[in-house]
Design a protein around this motif. Structure first.
Motif, mmCIF file in Angstrom:
data_model
loop_
_atom_site.group_PDB
_atom_site.id
_atom_site.type_symbol
_atom_site.label_atom_id
_atom_site.label_comp_id
_atom_site.label_asym_id
_atom_site.label_seq_id
_atom_site.Cartn_x
_atom_site.Cartn_y
_atom_site.Cartn_z
ATOM 1 N N GLN A 1 7.886 9.502 13.249
ATOM 2 C CA GLN A 1 8.272 10.212 12.035
ATOM 3 C C GLN A 1 7.518 9.624 10.848
ATOM 4 N N GLN A 2 6.846 10.484 10.065
ATOM 5 C CA GLN A 2 6.118 9.988 8.894
ATOM 6 C C GLN A 2 7.110 9.472 7.856
ATOM 7 N N VAL A 3 6.899 8.220 7.431
ATOM 8 C CA VAL A 3 7.766 7.586 6.445
ATOM 9 C C VAL A 3 7.107 7.598 5.072
ATOM 10 N N ALA A 4 5.782 7.416 5.048
ATOM 11 C CA ALA A 4 5.073 7.373 3.765
ATOM 12 C C ALA A 4 3.621 7.757 3.977
ATOM 13 N N ARG A 5 3.031 8.296 2.910
ATOM 14 C CA ARG A 5 1.594 8.607 2.883
ATOM 15 C C ARG A 5 1.112 8.325 1.478
ATOM 16 N N ARG A 6 -0.010 7.615 1.362
ATOM 17 C CA ARG A 6 -0.551 7.298 0.032
ATOM 18 C C ARG A 6 -2.065 7.278 0.058
ATOM 19 N N GLU A 7 -2.637 7.587 -1.100
ATOM 20 C CA GLU A 7 -4.075 7.470 -1.330
ATOM 21 C C GLU A 7 -4.266 6.859 -2.692
ATOM 22 N N GLY A 8 -5.365 6.118 -2.852
ATOM 23 C CA GLY A 8 -5.672 5.588 -4.168
ATOM 24 C C GLY A 8 -6.354 4.251 -4.117
ATOM 25 N N ALA A 9 -6.573 3.705 -5.300
ATOM 26 C CA ALA A 9 -7.221 2.406 -5.428
ATOM 27 C C ALA A 9 -6.252 1.308 -5.003
ATOM 28 N N VAL A 10 -6.815 0.271 -4.405
ATOM 29 C CA VAL A 10 -6.031 -0.891 -3.990
ATOM 30 C C VAL A 10 -6.342 -2.013 -4.974
ATOM 31 N N LEU B 1 0.822 -1.210 0.000
ATOM 32 C CA LEU B 1 0.000 0.000 0.000
ATOM 33 C C LEU B 1 0.858 1.263 0.000
ATOM 34 N N PHE B 2 2.046 1.173 0.593
ATOM 35 C CA PHE B 2 2.878 2.362 0.758
ATOM 36 C C PHE B 2 4.082 2.445 -0.177
ATOM 37 N N PHE B 3 4.561 1.304 -0.654
ATOM 38 C CA PHE B 3 5.805 1.297 -1.423
ATOM 39 C C PHE B 3 5.644 0.520 -2.720
ATOM 40 N N ASP B 4 6.401 0.929 -3.739
ATOM 41 C CA ASP B 4 6.334 0.278 -5.039
ATOM 42 C C ASP B 4 7.120 -1.028 -5.085
ATOM 43 N N SER B 5 8.106 -1.174 -4.210
ATOM 44 C CA SER B 5 8.904 -2.402 -4.189
ATOM 45 C C SER B 5 9.404 -2.668 -2.773
ATOM 46 N N ALA C 1 14.622 0.618 2.271
ATOM 47 C CA ALA C 1 15.403 1.867 2.238
ATOM 48 C C ALA C 1 14.714 2.961 3.042
ATOM 49 N N ALA C 2 13.402 3.122 2.883
ATOM 50 C CA ALA C 2 12.680 4.175 3.602
ATOM 51 C C ALA C 2 12.657 3.910 5.103
ATOM 52 N N MET C 3 12.443 2.661 5.489
ATOM 53 C CA MET C 3 12.398 2.336 6.918
ATOM 54 C C MET C 3 13.774 2.500 7.561
ATOM 55 N N THR C 4 14.807 2.074 6.852
ATOM 56 C CA THR C 4 16.169 2.217 7.379
ATOM 57 C C THR C 4 16.540 3.690 7.494
ATOM 58 N N LYS C 5 16.204 4.477 6.483
ATOM 59 C CA LYS C 5 16.480 5.923 6.530
ATOM 60 C C LYS C 5 15.763 6.566 7.715
ATOM 61 N N ALA C 6 14.497 6.201 7.918
ATOM 62 C CA ALA C 6 13.729 6.780 9.023
ATOM 63 C C ALA C 6 14.322 6.424 10.378
#
Length: 191
Positions: free
Chosen positions: A167-176, A12-16, A22-27
C-alpha cells in the motif's frame, strides 16, 4: 557543515517523525497486513491486537532512520573516474583525490520487512519498499586510500515512493537538503 549519512529516508517522505509514525501505523492498521496480523494473533483481545499493530507502525518507521547515503553505498564503485582516483590514491598513501561528477543518476530499491512474532512463532511479515530515484549535479567525490570517503556540495533531487504491505504510504519529489560535505560512516572501497 559536515554530516554522516545525510538526511534519513524518513526525512525524504515526511515533515516530522510524528507524521511518519502516524502514516505507517495508519497503513499497517488499514491494509492487508492488518488482517494477516489480527488472524495470526488468534484470540488475543482486540486492544492487544491494536497495540501490536501500533508497534508494527513504530518499528516500520524506525527502519526509515537509515541515511540516504548509506543506501547509495553500493553503486559508487561502478564509475571509472572513481576507480581511477582510487588507484591514484593508493599510489599516494594519505593523499586525497577529488573527482568532479557533473551529473550522476542513482536509484535505490530498498525492501526491508517487519516480522511479527507471538511466543517465538512467526505470525506475519509486513513488507516495506522505498523506491528512490536521485539526480545529483555538481558533486565532488573525495577519494583517499582507495576508498570514497566523502561527497561535497552539489544539488540533489529525489523522487520517491514509500509502500507498506503493498500500500502506498507516501510519494514525494523535490530537492534534498544535503549538508556541504557528507562523510561516509565507513569509507566505501573502490579498488
Amino acid at each position: 557543515m559536515t554530516e554522516t549519512g545525510g538526511p534519513s529516508v524518513r526525512a525524504l517522505f515526511f515533515d516530522s517523525p510524528g507524521d511518519a509514525v502516524a502514516a505507517m501505523t495508519k497503513a499497517v492498521r488499514s491494509g492487508a497486513a492488518a488482517g494477516e496480523i489480527r488472524d495470526g494473533l488468534g484470540r488475543m483481545p482486540a486492544a492487544g491486537k491494536d497495540a501490536v499493530l501500533a508497534e508494527v507502525g513504530k518499528v516500520a518507521d524506525g527502519i526509515l532512520e537509515m541515511g540516504v547515503t548509506d543506501l547509495l553505498d553500493e553503486g559508487w564503485n561502478r564509475y571509472t573516474a572513481l576507480t581511477d582516483a582510487a588507484a591514484k590514491s593508493l599510489a599516494n598513501p594519505g593523499g586525497r583525490e577529488l573527482v568532479e561528477m557533473a551529473s550522476h543518476t542513482a536509484s535505490v530499491d530498498y525492501r526491508p520487512a517487519v516480522e511479527v512474532h507471538l511466543a517465538d512463532l512467526p505470525v506475519a511479515t509486513v513488507g516495506m519498499r522505498a523506491l528512490l530515484e536521485f539526480q545529483l549535479r555538481g558533486l565532488v567525490a573525495v577519494v583517499a586510500d582507495g576508498a570514497l570517503t566523502a561527497l561535497r556540495a552539489g544539488t540533489w533531487e529525489c523522487a520517491g515512493t514509500l509502500e507498506l504491505a503493498g500500500q502506498q504510504v507516501a510519494r514525494r519529489e523535490g530537492a534534498v537538503d544535503m549538508p556541504a560535505e557528507i562523510r561516509f560512516s565507513r569509507p566505501i572501497p573502490l579498488r
